[in-house]
Design a protein around this motif. Structure first.
Motif: not given
Length: 127
Positions: A28-31, A54-55, A75-76
């Motif tokens: 849910q947090r990182f589809p 990307d994010e 990384n972000s």
């Protein structure tokens, strides 16, 4: 900065880790997260969650006994703050009545992750 960070409960009896709930929550947090499970008995860390969008980009492993998260890569765009939030979120999957530590791979920086731990305290370990 160390390459890997570990979040672990000092009590190795971590039978109450809910892997199904964690898998649902991370999706849910990182589809776009991918999950790899290794059946090799020689692998100490047998589950890997990877996300390279990307994010956020990260590689997260879990020890077979479910007492340790190992973050190999993160990384972000707002890397350190997002990394600290990620660590705080991961800590929430271990019972707060059990001591959990954050440490770098050389064990030169260690922080007890208490309930309500401040992002700023985690940032000090990551910097």
């Amino acid at each position: 900065m160390a390459v890997s960070y570990f979040i672990y409960v000092t009590d190795k009896e971590n039978n109450d880790f809910n892997l199904d709930k964690f898998n649902n929550d991370i999706k849910q947090r990182f589809p776009k997260v991918g999950i790899l499970v290794k059946d090799d008995e020689d692998c100490r860390y047998n589950i890997c969650w990877e996300d390279y969008e990307d994010e956020y980009e990260f590689e997260l492993w879990m020890l077979k006994d479910r007492s340790v998260f190992m973050i190999n890569y993160f990384n972000s765009k707002n890397r350190l703050y997002d990394y600290a939030e990620f660590i705080k979120w991961l800590r929430s999957y271990f019972p707060y009545e059990k001591e959990a530590l954050l440490c770098d791979e050389g064990y030169s920086k260690t922080l007890v992750l208490n309930e309500g731990e401040e992002i700023e305290d985690i940032l000090e370990i990551l910097e």
